[in-house]
Design a protein around this motif. Structure first.
Motif, PDB file in Angstrom:
ATOM      1  N   GLN A   9      83.535 -18.918  26.758  1.00  7.95           N
ATOM      2  CA  GLN A   9      83.913 -17.583  27.209  1.00  7.95           C
ATOM      3  C   GLN A   9      83.715 -16.604  26.068  1.00  7.95           C
ATOM      4  OE1 GLN A   9      87.933 -17.811  28.555  1.00  7.95           O
ATOM      5  NE2 GLN A   9      87.475 -19.270  30.163  1.00  7.95           N
ATOM      6  N   ILE A  10      82.962 -15.540  26.335  1.00  7.06           N
ATOM      7  CA  ILE A  10      82.760 -14.475  25.358  1.00  7.06           C
ATOM      8  C   ILE A  10      83.494 -13.251  25.882  1.00  7.06           C
ATOM      9  CG2 ILE A  10      81.075 -13.037  24.163  1.00  7.06           C
ATOM     10  CD1 ILE A  10      79.042 -15.305  24.568  1.00  7.06           C
ATOM     11  N   GLN A  68      86.410 -10.840  30.255  1.00  4.25           N
ATOM     12  CA  GLN A  68      85.288 -11.681  29.843  1.00  4.25           C
ATOM     13  C   GLN A  68      83.977 -10.935  30.018  1.00  4.25           C
ATOM     14  OE1 GLN A  68      85.767 -16.131  30.776  1.00  4.25           O
ATOM     15  NE2 GLN A  68      86.373 -15.045  32.604  1.00  4.25           N
ATOM     16  N   LEU A  69      83.157 -10.996  29.007  1.00 10.62           N
ATOM     17  CA  LEU A  69      81.815 -10.450  29.106  1.00 10.62           C
ATOM     18  C   LEU A  69      80.889 -11.511  29.705  1.00 10.62           C
ATOM     19  CD1 LEU A  69      79.662  -8.313  28.404  1.00 10.62           C
ATOM     20  CD2 LEU A  69      79.447  -9.425  26.180  1.00 10.62           C
ATOM     21  N   LEU A  70      81.031 -12.747  29.227  1.00 11.13           N
ATOM     22  CA  LEU A  70      80.166 -13.833  29.665  1.00 11.13           C
ATOM     23  C   LEU A  70      80.970 -15.123  29.725  1.00 11.13           C
ATOM     24  CD1 LEU A  70      77.273 -14.923  30.256  1.00 11.13           C
ATOM     25  CD2 LEU A  70      77.022 -15.235  27.793  1.00 11.13           C
ATOM     26  N   LYS A  71      80.774 -15.845  30.807  1.00 10.47           N
ATOM     27  CA  LYS A  71      81.387 -17.168  30.943  1.00 10.47           C
ATOM     28  C   LYS A  71      80.277 -18.155  31.286  1.00 10.47           C
ATOM     29  CE  LYS A  71      84.721 -19.949  33.332  1.00 10.47           C
ATOM     30  NZ  LYS A  71      85.491 -20.186  34.512  1.00 10.47           N
ATOM     31  N   ILE A  72      80.232 -19.259  30.557  1.00 10.68           N
ATOM     32  CA  ILE A  72      79.230 -20.296  30.790  1.00 10.68           C
ATOM     33  C   ILE A  72      79.968 -21.596  31.042  1.00 10.68           C
ATOM     34  CG2 ILE A  72      77.294 -21.568  29.804  1.00 10.68           C
ATOM     35  CD1 ILE A  72      76.769 -19.072  28.053  1.00 10.68           C
ATOM     36  N   TYR A 125      69.911 -26.384  28.078  1.00  9.47           N
ATOM     37  CA  TYR A 125      70.211 -25.973  29.450  1.00  9.47           C
ATOM     38  C   TYR A 125      71.519 -25.204  29.464  1.00  9.47           C
ATOM     39  CZ  TYR A 125      66.708 -29.315  31.110  1.00  9.47           C
ATOM     40  OH  TYR A 125      65.549 -29.994  31.339  1.00  9.47           O
ATOM     41  N   ILE A 126      71.533 -24.118  30.225  1.00  9.44           N
ATOM     42  CA  ILE A 126      72.743 -23.325  30.413  1.00  9.44           C
ATOM     43  C   ILE A 126      73.111 -23.424  31.889  1.00  9.44           C
ATOM     44  CG2 ILE A 126      73.764 -21.027  30.290  1.00  9.44           C
ATOM     45  CD1 ILE A 126      71.792 -20.428  28.018  1.00  9.44           C
ATOM     46  N   TYR A 127      74.310 -23.936  32.176  1.00 16.03           N
ATOM     47  CA  TYR A 127      74.760 -24.148  33.549  1.00 16.03           C
ATOM     48  C   TYR A 127      75.777 -23.077  33.946  1.00 16.03           C
ATOM     49  CZ  TYR A 127      72.747 -28.789  32.977  1.00 16.03           C
ATOM     50  OH  TYR A 127      71.887 -29.829  32.749  1.00 16.03           O
ATOM     51  N   ALA A 128      75.554 -22.457  35.084  1.00 18.78           N
ATOM     52  CA  ALA A 128      76.473 -21.532  35.747  1.00 18.78           C
ATOM     53  C   ALA A 128      76.953 -20.389  34.848  1.00 18.78           C
ATOM     54  CB  ALA A 128      77.666 -22.292  36.331  1.00 18.78           C
ATOM     55  N   PRO A 129      76.017 -19.586  34.314  1.00 17.27           N
ATOM     56  CA  PRO A 129      76.474 -18.431  33.534  1.00 17.27           C
ATOM     57  C   PRO A 129      76.956 -17.311  34.458  1.00 17.27           C
ATOM     58  CG  PRO A 129      74.085 -18.462  33.631  1.00 17.27           C
ATOM     59  CD  PRO A 129      74.564 -19.716  34.320  1.00 17.27           C
ATOM     60  N   GLU A 130      78.010 -16.622  34.050  1.00 19.53           N
ATOM     61  CA  GLU A 130      78.546 -15.478  34.795  1.00 19.53           C
ATOM     62  C   GLU A 130      78.657 -14.311  33.828  1.00 19.53           C
ATOM     63  OE1 GLU A 130      82.232 -16.357  36.738  1.00 19.53           O
ATOM     64  OE2 GLU A 130      81.513 -18.320  37.393  1.00 19.53           O
TER      65      GLU A 130
END
Length: 122
Positions: A73-74, A84-88, A111-116
């Motif tokens: 979580q960023i 949250q700006l970004l959640k991966i 691999y990056i899974y399910a970024p929001e």
């Protein structure tokens, strides 16, 4: 005589199993503590690198599957609403191990899974 020998063997076996179980338990507790410390340091280093607060939920290592970092979580930068700006969900990194011996850090895949990504519009 045989009865005393059986009792002695059973007692020694019980003690050895108890010592083995306690050793495993202490090793597991130490591993969990070491893992928490590593996650906290990794979060701190990533936060200082990016300039935003980064929280890492969990991390796992395997020779076959590489490194998996879970629940990243960023947070929003200062001046924005605290959110949250970004959640991966998960980042999977598979390093090329032979490059590590040369002092290089290369990955065969990332691999990056399910970024929001949360975008706030004025």
């Amino acid at each position: 005589m045989i009865s005393d020998r059986k009792k002695t063997c059973k007692t020694i076996t019980f003690i050895l199993v108890a010592v083995l179980i306690l050793s495993w338990l202490f090793a597991y507790i130490y591993y969990r503590d070491l893992k928490k410390t590593f996650i906290a340091r990794l979060s701190g280093k990533a936060s200082s690198l990016v300039g935003q607060q980064i929280n890492i939920g969990d991390i796992s290592f395997s020779l076959l599957s590489g490194v998996n970092i879970h629940d990243i979580q960023i947070q929003n930068p200062e001046g924005f609403a605290p959110a949250q700006l970004l959640k991966i969900n998960r980042i999977s990194l598979n390093p090329i191990y032979r490059e590590l011996f040369d002092g290089k850090l290369h990955f065969s895949y990332i691999y990056i899974y399910a970024p929001e990504l949360t975008v706030i519009k004025n």
